[in-house]
Motif scaffolding. Structure first.
Motif, PDB file in Angstrom:
ATOM      1  N   ARG A  27     -15.184   8.868 -11.396  1.00  0.00           N
ATOM      2  CA  ARG A  27     -16.449   8.165 -11.616  1.00  0.00           C
ATOM      3  C   ARG A  27     -17.066   8.562 -12.955  1.00  0.00           C
ATOM      4  NH1 ARG A  27     -18.322   8.980  -6.615  1.00  0.00           N
ATOM      5  NH2 ARG A  27     -19.264  10.972  -7.194  1.00  0.00           N
ATOM      6  N   ARG A  31     -17.694   6.185 -16.355  1.00  0.00           N
ATOM      7  CA  ARG A  31     -19.031   6.079 -16.970  1.00  0.00           C
ATOM      8  C   ARG A  31     -18.993   6.503 -18.444  1.00  0.00           C
ATOM      9  NH1 ARG A  31     -23.389   5.229 -13.937  1.00  0.00           N
ATOM     10  NH2 ARG A  31     -23.227   5.405 -11.681  1.00  0.00           N
ATOM     11  N   ASP A  40     -22.578   0.108 -21.129  1.00  0.00           N
ATOM     12  CA  ASP A  40     -23.362   0.845 -20.134  1.00  0.00           C
ATOM     13  C   ASP A  40     -23.839  -0.039 -18.984  1.00  0.00           C
ATOM     14  OD1 ASP A  40     -23.427   3.437 -21.574  1.00  0.00           O
ATOM     15  OD2 ASP A  40     -24.538   2.260 -23.045  1.00  0.00           O
ATOM     16  N   THR A  41     -24.056  -1.316 -19.252  1.00  0.00           N
ATOM     17  CA  THR A  41     -24.545  -2.210 -18.201  1.00  0.00           C
ATOM     18  C   THR A  41     -23.524  -2.396 -17.075  1.00  0.00           C
ATOM     19  OG1 THR A  41     -23.790  -4.149 -19.425  1.00  0.00           O
ATOM     20  CG2 THR A  41     -26.092  -3.482 -19.742  1.00  0.00           C
ATOM     21  N   SER A  43     -21.519   0.204 -16.112  1.00  0.00           N
ATOM     22  CA  SER A  43     -21.089   1.515 -15.617  1.00  0.00           C
ATOM     23  C   SER A  43     -21.414   1.748 -14.141  1.00  0.00           C
ATOM     24  CB  SER A  43     -21.638   2.643 -16.484  1.00  0.00           C
ATOM     25  OG  SER A  43     -23.032   2.717 -16.391  1.00  0.00           O
ATOM     26  N   ASP A  44     -22.559   1.283 -13.648  1.00  0.00           N
ATOM     27  CA  ASP A  44     -22.888   1.517 -12.238  1.00  0.00           C
ATOM     28  C   ASP A  44     -21.901   0.817 -11.306  1.00  0.00           C
ATOM     29  OD1 ASP A  44     -25.056   3.157 -12.746  1.00  0.00           O
ATOM     30  OD2 ASP A  44     -26.536   1.563 -12.536  1.00  0.00           O
ATOM     31  N   LEU A  48     -18.943   2.642  -9.089  1.00  0.00           N
ATOM     32  CA  LEU A  48     -18.976   2.480  -7.635  1.00  0.00           C
ATOM     33  C   LEU A  48     -17.637   1.952  -7.114  1.00  0.00           C
ATOM     34  CD1 LEU A  48     -20.426   2.290  -4.866  1.00  0.00           C
ATOM     35  CD2 LEU A  48     -21.113  -0.020  -5.542  1.00  0.00           C
TER      36      LEU A  48
END
Length: 135
Positions: A27, A31, A40-41, A43-44, A48
Motif C-alpha cells: 500500500r 502511494r 495523488d488523486t 492513491s486512495d 485500497l
C-alpha cells in the motif's frame, strides 16, 4: 520488499514476500509511486484495491506476490495495476453477509475500477484493474 523493475518511469514492479507486513508495504509503495507520478488523486483507491488483492493473495497463495503499476503510453488516460500470485485458481466473487469480516474485495474492485479481470500465467495468475487518470 524487493523492487525488481524500475527502469522506465512509466512502469514499476515490486515483489513481496508472504509475511504479514506485505499488505502495508504494498500500500505504501503504491502511494509513494503515484505521488512521484503526480497521480495523488488516485492513491486512495489504488492503495485500497491493491491492499484487497494482496490480502487475497496472501490468504490463498503460498509464494511471493507481485505488484505492478503501468501508465501505458498508448492509453495515456489509464493507470494499469496488476497483482500476481503463484496460485492458478481464478479469483471468485462471493456474496458477503452483512456481518462477514471479509469477502468484499472483488466487489470493491468491480465498483471502483473502470475495468478489471484476471489472466492465467505459466506460474499462477494476475488480477488486473484499470483506473482513469484525471486530465
Amino acid at each position: 520488499m524487493i523492487r525488481v523493475t524500475d527502469t522506465d518511469t512509466d512502469r514499476v514492479t515490486w515483489t513481496f514476500t508472504t509475511d504479514l507486513g506485505a499488505v502495508h508495504t504494498a500500500r505504501c509503495a503504491v502511494r509513494d509511486q503515484l505521488g512521484a507520478w503526480h497521480l495523488d488523486t488516485l492513491s486512495d483507491v489504488a492503495a485500497l484495491l491493491v491492499s484487497e488483492l494482496v490480502t487475497n493473495a496472501l490468504r490463498y497463495a503460498t509464494g511471493p506476490v507481485g505488484v505492478c503499476l503501468t501508465r501505458p503510453s498508448v492509453r495515456p488516460g489509464v493507470l494499469l495495476v496488476e497483482v500476481s500470485d503463484p496460485l492458478p485458481d481464478p479469483p471468485r466473487e462471493r456474496a458477503a453477509r452483512p456481518d462477514d469480516e471479509g469477502g468484499r474485495g472483488l466487489q470493491l474492485l468491480a465498483v471502483s475500477a473502470c475495468r478489471w479481470g484476471h489472466q492465467a500465467g505459466p506460474r499462477g495468475k494476475t488480477v488486473w484493474f484499470e483506473l482513469a487518470v484525471p486530465r
